[in-house]
Design a protein around this motif. Structure first.
Motif, PDB file in Angstrom:
ATOM      1  N   GLN A  20       6.125 -23.594 -13.187  1.00 52.04           N
ATOM      2  CA  GLN A  20       6.651 -24.274 -12.012  1.00 52.04           C
ATOM      3  C   GLN A  20       6.002 -25.658 -11.971  1.00 52.04           C
ATOM      4  O   GLN A  20       4.893 -25.811 -11.450  1.00 52.04           O
ATOM      5  CB  GLN A  20       6.302 -23.470 -10.744  1.00 52.04           C
ATOM      6  CG  GLN A  20       7.045 -23.941  -9.534  1.00 52.04           C
ATOM      7  CD  GLN A  20       6.677 -23.149  -8.290  1.00 52.04           C
ATOM      8  OE1 GLN A  20       5.517 -22.770  -8.104  1.00 52.04           O
ATOM      9  NE2 GLN A  20       7.642 -22.915  -7.434  1.00 52.04           N
ATOM     10  N   GLY A  72      17.652 -20.142 -11.460  1.00 49.71           N
ATOM     11  CA  GLY A  72      17.185 -20.881 -10.285  1.00 49.71           C
ATOM     12  C   GLY A  72      18.307 -21.090  -9.284  1.00 49.71           C
ATOM     13  O   GLY A  72      18.100 -20.999  -8.072  1.00 49.71           O
ATOM     14  N   PRO A 129      17.702 -18.919  -5.606  1.00 47.37           N
ATOM     15  CA  PRO A 129      16.866 -20.075  -5.245  1.00 47.37           C
ATOM     16  C   PRO A 129      15.551 -19.676  -4.570  1.00 47.37           C
ATOM     17  O   PRO A 129      14.538 -20.352  -4.729  1.00 47.37           O
ATOM     18  CB  PRO A 129      17.762 -20.880  -4.302  1.00 47.37           C
ATOM     19  CG  PRO A 129      18.878 -19.976  -3.905  1.00 47.37           C
ATOM     20  CD  PRO A 129      19.018 -18.931  -4.955  1.00 47.37           C
ATOM     21  N   ASN A 144      13.458 -18.151  -7.754  1.00 46.00           N
ATOM     22  CA  ASN A 144      13.474 -18.824  -9.062  1.00 46.00           C
ATOM     23  C   ASN A 144      13.683 -20.330  -8.972  1.00 46.00           C
ATOM     24  O   ASN A 144      13.675 -21.004 -10.004  1.00 46.00           O
ATOM     25  CB  ASN A 144      14.569 -18.228  -9.959  1.00 46.00           C
ATOM     26  CG  ASN A 144      14.219 -16.830 -10.418  1.00 46.00           C
ATOM     27  OD1 ASN A 144      13.776 -16.014  -9.624  1.00 46.00           O
ATOM     28  ND2 ASN A 144      14.372 -16.564 -11.695  1.00 46.00           N
ATOM     29  N   GLY A 145      13.897 -20.850  -7.741  1.00 50.56           N
ATOM     30  CA  GLY A 145      14.103 -22.292  -7.582  1.00 50.56           C
ATOM     31  C   GLY A 145      12.881 -23.061  -8.059  1.00 50.56           C
ATOM     32  O   GLY A 145      11.763 -22.733  -7.673  1.00 50.56           O
ATOM     33  N   TRP A 171      11.591 -23.053 -10.950  1.00 51.49           N
ATOM     34  CA  TRP A 171      10.882 -22.399 -12.065  1.00 51.49           C
ATOM     35  C   TRP A 171      11.581 -22.647 -13.386  1.00 51.49           C
ATOM     36  O   TRP A 171      12.810 -22.641 -13.457  1.00 51.49           O
ATOM     37  CB  TRP A 171      10.792 -20.880 -11.833  1.00 51.49           C
ATOM     38  CG  TRP A 171       9.755 -20.508 -10.813  1.00 51.49           C
ATOM     39  CD1 TRP A 171       9.957 -20.423  -9.463  1.00 51.49           C
ATOM     40  CD2 TRP A 171       8.385 -20.197 -11.043  1.00 51.49           C
ATOM     41  NE1 TRP A 171       8.794 -20.081  -8.827  1.00 51.49           N
ATOM     42  CE2 TRP A 171       7.793 -19.923  -9.780  1.00 51.49           C
ATOM     43  CE3 TRP A 171       7.583 -20.115 -12.177  1.00 51.49           C
ATOM     44  CZ2 TRP A 171       6.455 -19.590  -9.631  1.00 51.49           C
ATOM     45  CZ3 TRP A 171       6.248 -19.763 -12.023  1.00 51.49           C
ATOM     46  CH2 TRP A 171       5.692 -19.514 -10.768  1.00 51.49           C
TER      47      TRP A 171
END
Lengths: 102, 883
Positions: B144, B321, B325, B328-329, B331
């Motif tokens: 991230q 992502g 979201p 996984n947003g 990432w």
């Protein structure tokens, strides 16, 4: 290594199928006092490898075994350089067409 | 058939000439010439062409054998010269045992230390991982970028999506470090376990020594009760039982079938792994995208480069992502070659060590160089005679270099001994940071390196003195005149050696000095608790016998009561993860403080999170600064409470008193809790790592089946380890007791990486200082002896001994000053490489550099005083008469 004209001739003769000291002299016209030290040096530098003829083959021909020389991969690479340098090398006769005596 | 006369003469000639040929080649040479002559004669005879002309040609050709033999003889003589020179050098060395011992020892130290470090570098950094086609293995990490997380583990659902979508890999496997208790074989014992996906072994190209690997369907919960044993466990716990495959053993009190034994060369994920069980996922695990706890390793498909795999994985991560979201947003996926991942932490320190040890070798060579220069001066006449007898400069140089080579070979042989000891030392000091995929030992590669190093060292040490001696004027030398040119050259070279030695030593000493200052700074840090008198033990409750919170709580309450009864124990408590410990469960927990900016922040800030028992803070000696600690009233039915540390209070409570405020933890507003206490900050992640915001919750409100139990004793904590173990067994005889350690030991272990680098670099710096001291002493002795006549003249003209003493000291200290200036400049540049290992000390720290320069100057002063005092005792009459 120092690539002289006689050395190049010897390399060329080996490539063309002359594999014994006297045959190389026949093919190149060089004297024995030149050919043999060149062969020893090439052998030491890994450009040429030598082995003895098989006893059985020699016995069939009713003579002692001869020493057989051939070019190594490194030797072939050096020969390519030598050909670039000395165009006249092409004149070295192949073993099959060489003169019977000198 | 009788041979013609010419052929007989040819054969006779060859026989005679063969005496010229060196014995080792003689037989072959003769056989070759005789065979050629006979072959030629027979060929001619067969064609009836053996007339007098061809016979003459044959004779002429045979006469060339003289040149051939002479050529071979010349070659042989050249080789023999080498042997002769070597023999001569050996004789000379034996005649000067002190010189020989110092030179050989110096080279042995330099070559040995370099070989030792190289063997580590070779095993760790240069050799490929011991798996099939290791260049195609990559680690997959979640990253991230916004939060600086570069290598997070992987969440199950993401991993399963990658497996389905990615085309760049032939396989993706996952694993996680685990622990399983083996019971029914003596005392219960916790074994280090790799929970690995069944495709891991085929992916790595590994096969069991006995039995089979895992089947793909054993990835399913319920079918996963199979286990592979490590070679060591099979030998030590099961007596190398040949019928082990198919037997059932109890792990965490569940029956597991042994399906195979791995070979002792297999060490994945690390050499400590003792068991492998299939990594099966529970249905709810398969949907998890935020709990990133699994490692992922993959094999690139043939011909797919890492960059292409990276591009594909980034595309997949972007897709996930957008689809999820929340979890996984932001990432991404990081594809890292497995070799790089394996050596990441070790590479920097190892390269620094290699650099350091090469400096030691340079100093050793410089030392021997200066000794040879001095000896060259003593051998002037011998070399002059050789020159006068026809030895060329090249021949003299060859002779002198052979001299150095003989010493270097002896040094190299001694160096192997030094290297052997060095390797043992390095391995014993290793804090566990060195990947042990390949054994660290003196093998063929290391041996070849040592031989290369020996030749390089002999050239480095011998070339300068060799040139200097071989180029001196023979006529002057023969007369025994120390001609001004010759004396000046050798002196100048000697001075250059001193300058170089000082400069190189300063670089090493500054590096070691910076590490020592950093270490001292680290030791001065307050850990936030009182480590003396503490003993810790890991307790993991199996879920089949302790499935519910009340059972777990009761177990720990009873155990702590039992421990408090032990003689000498003054307090006992428990926590999910102890400071400085790699064991335990660590969390980054999202939280918000009601009524502050953190309440509306998105994403929420995260803090370290620990579950503790009532008496934990008192037991550890963590100070309570405000409010209260947990009590037995903080139970599941009571009001949820938390305790925060000062870092958290300062950063997230906007300057207000945290006591009585409400804190939500775990995302959303699902876990509101009242802050009831404020405690001091603890350096949980090492003395050199700043404390992080942290909050604690009571174990009665958030029960956990695994706690690190810690007891405080009035006396030696190690002394009650047995009693603590017995107390645990008294409570539950089937419970394994793992990781009994004193807190002092844990603290010590946390410093091991720093100590490793410090001890090695410090050791090299100490060797460098010793060598430099010997070198300075040798050079000053030599240059002073060269100036005996000059001192004699000066004293005859009225100089007093004090003048001579000051002159020698001044001359030396000028070289030292030049070396110090050069060395300081180099050290300032080079020490930046150490920056990541420094703590609260800058690479250009003036105190360290100043101390090193002053210390070295003092050593140089002491070294030159002896020869200087000898110079003052020169009798002018004797010195002048010698002229």
């Amino acid at each position: 290594m120092k690539l002289t004209y006689p050395t190049s001739l010897v390399l060329q003769a080996l490539a063309r199928g002359s594999h014994h000291g006297f045959d190389i002299m026949d093919a190149t016209g060089l004297p024995s006092g030149t050919v043999y030290p060149i062969l020893r040096r090439l052998d030491g530098e890994g450009l040429v490898a030598s082995r003895w003829e098989k006893q059985t083959d020699a016995q069939k021909a009713q003579r002692p075994p001869r020493r057989y020389y051939r070019l190594t991969a490194d030797g072939e690479a050096v020969l390519v350089q030598a050909r670039d340098r000395y165009r006249a090398l092409e004149d070295v006769r192949p073993a099959a067409a060489r003169a019977r005596t000198s | 058939m009788r041979e013609p006369a010419a052929v007989r003469w040819c054969l006779r000639l060859v026989r005679a000439v063969s005496r010229l040929v060196p014995g080792r080649d003689r037989d072959d040479w003769r056989r070759e010439w005789e065979a050629e002559i006979r072959h030629q004669a027979e060929t001619l005879d067969a064609r009836d062409a053996l007339d007098w002309r061809t016979q003459m040609t044959l004779l002429r050709r045979t006469s060339g054998s003289v040149f051939d033999a002479a050529w071979l003889r010349r070659q042989f003589t050249r080789d023999a010269e080498l042997v002769q020179d070597a023999r001569e050098s050996l004789r000379l060395l034996l005649r000067q045992p002190r010189f020989a011992a110092i030179s050989i020892l110096t080279l042995a130290l330099g070559i040995g230390a370099t070989t030792a470090v190289f063997s580590v570098v070779d095993a760790v950094l240069l050799k490929p991982l011991p798996f099939a086609e290791p260049e195609r293995l990559v680690m997959l990490w979640e990253r991230q970028p916004a939060t600086g997380r570069e290598r997070d583990q992987v969440a199950t659902a993401n991993l399963l999506d990658w497996r389905e979508q990615a085309q760049s890999f032939t396989e993706i496997a996952s694993y996680v470090y685990w622990g399983l208790a083996l019971t029914g074989h003596g005392e219960p014992v916790e074994l280090q376990t790799g929970r690995v996906s069944p495709n891991l072994l085929p992916l790595l190209g590994a096969t069991p020594l006995m039995g089979r690997g895992f089947h793909p369907d054993e990835e399913t919960a319920g079918r996963d009760r199979v286990v592979l044993l490590s070679h060591a466990v099979w030998q030590q716990r099961f007596g190398s039982d040949p019928a082990i495959v198919g037997r059932t053993i109890l792990l965490d009190e569940e029956p597991y079938e042994v399906v195979g034994v791995m070979p002792d060369t297999f060490a994945f994920p690390d050499p400590e792994t003792e068991l492998w069980v299939p990594l099966s996922y529970f249905p709810y695990e398969k949907t998890r995208r935020s709990q990133r706890m699994f490692y992922a390793i993959a094999r690139l498909a043939p011909g797919v480069p890492v960059e292409a795999a990276q591009a594909e994985m980034s595309t997949i991560a972007g897709r996930l992502g957008r689809a999820y979201p929340q979890t996984n947003g932001g990432w991404d996926v990081f594809v890292e070659p497995a070799q790089d991942a394996a050596v990441r932490t070790a590479r920097g320190p190892l390269l620094v060590l290699l650099g350091a040890v090469l400096l030691v070798l340079l100093i050793a060579c410089a030392n021997v160089s200066s000794l040879l220069l001095a000896r060259g001066a003593e051998r002037q006449q011998e070399l002059a005679i050789r020159g006068a007898l026809g030895a060329s400069r090249g021949r003299l140089l060859r002779y002198l270099l052979t001299d150095t080579l003989v010493m270097a070979l002896a040094g190299g042989a001694g160096g192997l001994l030094v290297a052997y000891v060095g390797i043992q030392t390095i391995v014993s000091l290793d804090p566990g940071n060195l990947p042990h995929w390949n054994a660290i030992a003196i093998d063929g590669r290391v041996l070849a390196f040592t031989i290369l190093l020996t030749f390089a060292a002999s050239l480095l040490a011998g070339l300068m003195p060799g040139f200097s001696a071989a180029h001196a004027a023979p006529a002057d030398m023969l007369k025994g005149v120390r001609g001004p040119a010759r004396g000046q050259t050798a002196k100048r070279l000697s001075h250059a050696v001193v300058v170089a030695e000082i400069a190189l030593s300063i670089v090493l000493l500054v590096g070691a000095g910076l590490l020592i200052r950093s270490f001292a700074r680290v030791l001065q840090q307050d850990p936030g608790f009182r480590p003396a008198g503490l003993l810790s033990v890991s307790i993991f409750l199996p879920s089949n016998r302790y499935p519910d919170d009340p059972q777990q709580i009761r177990f720990f309450e009873d155990l702590l009561d039992r421990l408090r009864q032990l003689p000498g124990v003054t307090a006992a408590g428990g926590v999910t993860t102890l400071p400085m410990s790699s064991v335990g469960v660590d969390h980054d927990m999202p939280f918000a403080v009601a009524g502050t900016a953190s309440d509306t922040a998105d994403p929420r800030p995260e803090a370290d999170f620990r579950i503790t028992t009532d008496d934990y803070f008192r037991t550890m000696g963590v100070p309570l600064l405000a409010g209260r600690t947990f009590t037995s009233h903080d139970h599941a039915k009571g009001k949820p409470v938390v305790i925060v540390n000062t870092t958290m209070a300062e950063r997230f409570f906007e300057g207000q008193n945290p006591i009585g405020r409400v804190l939500y933890w775990g995302g959303g507003r699902t876990h509101p809790a009242e802050v009831v206490g404020l405690v001091g900050e603890v350096r949980h992640r090492g003395l050199d790592t700043a404390p992080r915001p942290e909050f604690y919750v009571p174990f009665r409100q958030v029960s956990y089946g695994s706690l690190e139990v810690v007891v405080r004793t009035a006396g030696d904590p190690a002394g009650i380890a047995g009693a603590v173990k017995e107390a645990v067994f008294a409570q539950d005889p089937a419970l394994p007791v793992a990781q009994i350690e004193t807190m002092d030991d844990l603290l010590e272990t946390s410093l091991a990486a720093r100590r490793f680098q410090l001890v090695l670099l410090g050791g090299f710096a100490a060797i460098a200082l010793l060598l430099a001291a010997v070198g300075i002493y040798g050079v000053v002795s030599f240059t002073t002896s060269q100036r005996t006549q000059e001192f004699g003249v000066r004293m005859a003209l009225g100089a007093v001994p004090r003048d001579v003493l000051l002159m020698v000291v001044r001359d030396t200290m000028i070289r030292v000053a030049i070396g110090a200036a050069l060395g300081t400049a180099a050290a300032v540049g080079v020490s930046r490489l150490l920056e990541s290992s420094l703590f609260e000390v800058r690479p250009t720290d003036p105190i360290t550099i100043g101390a090193v320069v002053c210390g070295l100057a003092l050593v140089a002063l002491v070294c030159c005083l002896g020869p200087a005092r000898r110079a003052t005792r020169v009798d002018p009459l004797v010195a002048l008469r010698a002229e």
